[in-house]
Motif scaffolding. Structure first.
Motif, mmCIF file in Angstrom:
data_model
loop_
_atom_site.group_PDB
_atom_site.id
_atom_site.type_symbol
_atom_site.label_atom_id
_atom_site.label_comp_id
_atom_site.label_asym_id
_atom_site.label_seq_id
_atom_site.Cartn_x
_atom_site.Cartn_y
_atom_site.Cartn_z
ATOM 1 N N TYR A 321 0.831 -1.209 0.000
ATOM 2 C CA TYR A 321 0.000 0.000 0.000
ATOM 3 C C TYR A 321 0.863 1.255 0.000
ATOM 4 O O TYR A 321 0.597 2.218 -0.740
ATOM 5 C CB TYR A 321 -0.910 0.025 1.230
ATOM 6 C CG TYR A 321 -2.030 -0.990 1.229
ATOM 7 C CD1 TYR A 321 -2.472 -1.572 0.040
ATOM 8 C CD2 TYR A 321 -2.663 -1.375 2.408
ATOM 9 C CE1 TYR A 321 -3.504 -2.504 0.040
ATOM 10 C CE2 TYR A 321 -3.696 -2.302 2.408
ATOM 11 C CZ TYR A 321 -4.102 -2.866 1.225
ATOM 12 O OH TYR A 321 -5.119 -3.777 1.228
ATOM 13 N N PHE A 322 1.886 1.248 0.853
ATOM 14 C CA PHE A 322 2.769 2.414 0.936
ATOM 15 C C PHE A 322 3.470 2.644 -0.399
ATOM 16 O O PHE A 322 3.638 3.787 -0.841
ATOM 17 C CB PHE A 322 3.805 2.202 2.049
ATOM 18 C CG PHE A 322 4.788 3.333 2.185
ATOM 19 C CD1 PHE A 322 4.412 4.523 2.779
ATOM 20 C CD2 PHE A 322 6.087 3.204 1.697
ATOM 21 C CE1 PHE A 322 5.318 5.581 2.894
ATOM 22 C CE2 PHE A 322 6.986 4.247 1.806
ATOM 23 C CZ PHE A 322 6.604 5.438 2.405
ATOM 24 N N GLY A 323 3.869 1.538 -1.043
ATOM 25 C CA GLY A 323 4.526 1.662 -2.340
ATOM 26 C C GLY A 323 3.610 2.282 -3.379
ATOM 27 O O GLY A 323 4.036 3.121 -4.182
ATOM 28 N N ILE A 324 2.324 1.882 -3.361
ATOM 29 C CA ILE A 324 1.364 2.433 -4.321
ATOM 30 C C ILE A 324 1.171 3.921 -4.066
ATOM 31 O O ILE A 324 1.131 4.733 -4.999
ATOM 32 C CB ILE A 324 0.031 1.683 -4.235
ATOM 33 C CG1 ILE A 324 0.208 0.236 -4.710
ATOM 34 C CG2 ILE A 324 -1.046 2.373 -5.071
ATOM 35 C CD1 ILE A 324 -1.001 -0.643 -4.471
ATOM 36 N N VAL A 325 1.020 4.283 -2.795
ATOM 37 C CA VAL A 325 0.850 5.699 -2.461
ATOM 38 C C VAL A 325 2.093 6.491 -2.869
ATOM 39 O O VAL A 325 1.998 7.621 -3.358
ATOM 40 C CB VAL A 325 0.554 5.859 -0.955
ATOM 41 C CG1 VAL A 325 0.551 7.324 -0.564
ATOM 42 C CG2 VAL A 325 -0.781 5.225 -0.614
ATOM 43 N N LEU A 326 3.274 5.888 -2.700
ATOM 44 C CA LEU A 326 4.513 6.569 -3.069
ATOM 45 C C LEU A 326 4.628 6.743 -4.580
ATOM 46 O O LEU A 326 5.253 7.695 -5.054
ATOM 47 C CB LEU A 326 5.708 5.760 -2.551
ATOM 48 C CG LEU A 326 7.080 6.445 -2.599
ATOM 49 C CD1 LEU A 326 7.064 7.680 -1.707
ATOM 50 C CD2 LEU A 326 8.160 5.478 -2.140
ATOM 51 N N VAL A 327 4.014 5.838 -5.330
ATOM 52 C CA VAL A 327 4.052 5.949 -6.797
ATOM 53 C C VAL A 327 3.369 7.230 -7.254
ATOM 54 O O VAL A 327 3.803 7.848 -8.245
ATOM 55 C CB VAL A 327 3.380 4.710 -7.435
ATOM 56 C CG1 VAL A 327 3.087 4.951 -8.915
ATOM 57 C CG2 VAL A 327 4.279 3.495 -7.303
ATOM 58 N N LEU A 328 2.328 7.663 -6.554
ATOM 59 C CA LEU A 328 1.569 8.840 -6.977
ATOM 60 C C LEU A 328 2.448 10.092 -7.087
ATOM 61 O O LEU A 328 2.477 10.727 -8.146
ATOM 62 C CB LEU A 328 0.406 9.090 -6.016
ATOM 63 C CG LEU A 328 -0.870 8.291 -6.281
ATOM 64 C CD1 LEU A 328 -1.855 8.476 -5.149
ATOM 65 C CD2 LEU A 328 -1.503 8.725 -7.590
#
Length: 788
Positions: A321-328
């Protein structure tokens, strides 16, 4: 009843084991689906378009790209086309002449001129335009005037001569006043004409469609020359700051000319011509890619789906989840730098909606894991803690508060929580920081020690502390407490349930501390999930009926069959009927199983009758169902649904000692008999089937237990018992069946004893319906081996 309480308590604590993980996964998938549907709905009404535009504004500021430098803006702070000041046209003409003299590449005159009352000024401007020839292009402007629709404003033909034209749309702005896209061309008088931005960008032919404008170019690096500066440079012969040779020049009004300022993303207000200049720079750089939400949203939805499906451990899932949010933010900054327009607001909406749904569930779980009366966490919280901490050693201790419900009934509502908290204080006598969890009449905690004897010794000491009563609400309340203990053995979920089950087996007088056995883990998991498993097994056909013939000794032919339920589980193989029927009773699924067996047996009986074999069908009925008239309705509904003749249906009542009220049971059995079915007493002669039940209940048949049948040939006592039961049956005018006959040579003994029917492996093992149909002509002379 004790076994039922154990099972329910264990089931409440464990929550389903692997089924819980599966349920959590489907819950996350359901939330993802809802988040996707909600986001699609917002996308359909463009709800977050303002958010995207705000993000684009930020991107325009952080991009800081260099323009080509090939496009120069020549602006004037005066309204050059003011009909009241025609003398300004001389300035325009002088500027055009100077551009011609300096060797300009292209000129776009982004000012429209109507015929003025000064023909000389108009002629001078027309001559300057004509001198530039094909290098100059006039800009027709689409404007919107107050109280009027959009209109095309053009330079008068008397001034324009026969030069090229392009169109600049001054109305193509959104509700914030920004122009994020422009057309490649516009239809004018039935012909497609290039837009100014497309012409600046080098598009030679007019075409349909729109393209995104990249405002990431640094506006301060776009060459700007004041018209007055250009004119004065000729007289001063000073061209140090003016470089237009071979370049594209746009002549227009600056942002100080009345009514012409335009909102420019990434900078302050600028000249209206800057919109088209940015559009031209965009085409020159090739940065026209525009990824709409319909492309960006599925990308982030797919990443979120992968995180949900693959990253099952909580820590790994949160990392995903953190990785996905960081992708933004990475995508946000990267797209700004490379000039790709993205609609990220809907991806943000998807993640925010999914996060909100998951947060709500976590909040509800936290609330559900706290006992509202005591404020203590529940046993489910203990389970979660043991799993989260990966606790694989030590012991789980469950304290059972004896007479808990009775004590609570005598206390005021305000004192109920206080009573439990006083018990908790005593449990913390040796360790004030001990984390104790509360759930109903259970208190639980984790002990780090692996020494079971040491744990039980400690619990013996705790029991001594509870010998003294507690004071609650001005009353002295005696306390009884017992303990269930289970070693964790790397499986905290199952062992917690085992500790609860052990605590339920305890009693103050005989077994105050019970230690759960380690070897029963898999069976416990199986049993506590039996309710769901049995429903699935019936739907899948894993639970089915087989049929064992009952032989009439007078005619030496089949008098009927008994339907016996079987369960073949794909993973565990054949499950003992005694075991799963017991568990069905504990799990409250006996009615469901009985309905299923009745349906199968009556359908089979109807098929046998249709094939010409009119025999009776016997079905076992648990005595536990004789406390409610619902069973009569179940039998009636099945008979109506299958159209099976009730005169050929026999209900065999098992374990009659478990009938709690003979009066109620008798009325239910009479109701069943009124339907036309016969009632049989199973396993007569052993402890569960008593003479009292035989006397008080309306039976049409007795089945002698296999204990006496199997020993008939070798034990005179067994022969005497069988003979006396057969004689009793004759006197009572009911049928007597000898069950469990395994030796064909013993048949004569049962004939001599007076039994009317026999049943057992001596004639046939239980048969499938298809095999039973093949033996319609079965008689006693057929070898038993052929029946299997």
């Amino acid at each position: 009843m004790g076994g039922t309480r154990i099972l329910k308590a264990a089931e409440a604590i464990v929550g389903g084991g692997r089924a819980l993980l599966s349920r959590r996964l489907f819950e996350r998938l359901r939330h993802l689906l809802w988040a996707g549907l909600i986001t699609l709905a917002t996308y359909g009404v463009l709800l977050f378009e303002p958010v995207d535009q705000f993000l684009w504004l930020i991107q325009s500021r952080i991009a800081d790209r260099h323009p080509s430098g090939d496009v120069v803006f020549v602006g004037s702070d005066e309204a050059l086309n003011d009909p009241a000041a025609p003398e300004r046209r001389y300035k325009v003409a002088a500027a055009l002449d100077e551009l011609d003299r300096l060797g300009v590449g292209k000129v776009f005159l982004d000012v429209t001129f109507e015929t003025s009352d000064n023909p000389a000024a108009d002629a001078r401007l027309a001559r300057a335009i004509a001198d530039l020839g094909p290098r100059i292009t006039l800009v027709d402007r689409i404007v919107e005037e107050a109280g009027r629709d959009r209109m095309l404003r053009r330079t008068s033909p008397d001034i324009a001569s026969a030069v090229g034209r392009v169109v600049s749309d001054q109305t193509d702005r959104n509700f914030f006043g920004f122009a994020w896209e422009i057309h490649y061309g516009y239809e004018v008088d039935g012909s497609l004409v290039r837009s100014l931005g497309a012409a600046i960008g080098g598009v030679s032919d007019a075409q349909q469609g729109r393209f995104a404008i990249d405002y990431g170019f640094n506006s301060r690096e776009i060459p700007v020359v004041l018209l007055e500066q250009l004119i004065s440079a000729q007289s001063k012969n000073d061209y140090d700051d003016i470089d237009v040779t071979g370049k594209t020049v746009v002549v227009g009004h600056s942002n100080y000319a009345g009514g012409t300022p335009q909102l420019i993303p990434g900078s302050t207000n600028g000249p209206a011509s800057f919109i088209d200049i940015y559009a031209g720079e965009t085409l020159k750089s090739g940065r026209t890619t525009y990824l709409r939400g319909s492309l960006v949203l599925p990308f982030f939805a797919a990443m979120l789906l992968l995180a949900v499906m693959i990253a099952k451990p909580r820590k790994r899932r949160w990392t995903a989840y953190f990785g996905i949010v960081l992708v933004l933010p990475v995508v946000f900054v990267l797209s700004a730098k490379i000039g790709v327009r993205l609609e990220l607001a809907y991806a943000l909406s998807l993640l925010a909606t999914y996060g909100a749904l998951r947060s709500r569930v976590r909040w509800k779980r936290r609330v559900e894991m706290v006992n509202s009366e005591t404020g203590l966490p529940k046993l489910r919280a203990l389970e979660s803690r043991l799993i989260r901490d990966k606790t694989g050693s030590g012991h789980v201790v469950i304290a059972k508060i004896q007479n808990y419900e009775r004590i609570l009934k005598t206390l005021r509502s305000d004192d109920k929580g206080s009573y439990v908290l006083k018990l908790v204080d005593r449990l913390r006598a040796a360790d004030p920081n001990l984390a104790i969890y509360s759930d109903g009449h259970h208190l639980g905690w984790h002990v780090a020690s692996d020494d079971t004897n040491a744990v039980t010794d400690h619990l013996e000491g705790l029991r001594a502390i509870f010998a003294a009563p507690v004071q609650v609400g001005g009353f002295s309340v005696d306390v009884g407490i017992t303990f269930g203990v289970a070693a964790i053995d790397d499986d905290p979920t199952v062992r917690l349930a085992a500790a609860v089950a052990a605590a339920e087996e305890t009693s103050e007088a005989h077994n105050p501390i019970a230690v759960a056995e380690t070897g029963s883990q898999s069976d416990l998991l199986w049993d506590i999930s039996l309710r769901a498993r049995i429903d699935e097994a019936m739907e899948a056909g894993e639970i089915y009926c087989v049929y064992q013939p009952k032989i009439d000794l007078a005619s030496k032919s089949i008098a009927g069959v008994e339907a016996l339920v079987r369960w073949h589980d794909p993973a565990r193989g054949f499950i003992s009927p005694q075991h799963f029927i017991q568990q069905c009773e504990k799990a409250g699924r006996m009615e469901h199983l009985t309905r299923y067996v009745l349906q199968s047996a009556c359908s089979a009986g109807q098929l046998l009758h249709f094939r010409g074999r009119v025999i009776s069908m016997a079905v076992n009925l648990s005595a536990t169902l004789l406390g409610d008239m619902r069973i009569a309705g179940i039998v009636r509904n099945v008979l109506q649904a299958t159209r099976f003749d009730p005169a050929y249906l026999t209900l065999e009542i098992t374990e009659t000692a478990r009938i709690s009220d003979h009066t109620v049971a008798a009325s239910i059995l009479e109701e069943l008999r009124s339907l036309g079915v016969k009632i049989s007493m199973d396993d007569f002669g052993v402890g569960a089937a008593s003479f009292e039940a035989f006397y008080e209940l309306p039976f049409d048949e007795l089945k002698i237990d296999r204990l006496f049948v199997a020993n008939m040939a070798k034990d005179p006592k067994a022969r005497a018992i069988v003979s006396s039961i057969a004689a009793m049956g004759r006197e009572a005018r009911i049928t007597v069946v000898a069950e469990g006959l395994e030796n064909p040579q013993d048949i004569v003994l049962f004939e001599e004893a007076g039994c009317q029917q026999v049943q057992g492996f001596a004639f046939s093992r239980p048969l499938s319906l298809s095999n039973l149909l093949e033996y319609q002509d079965f008689t006693l002379n057929r070898p038993a081996a052929n029946m299997v």
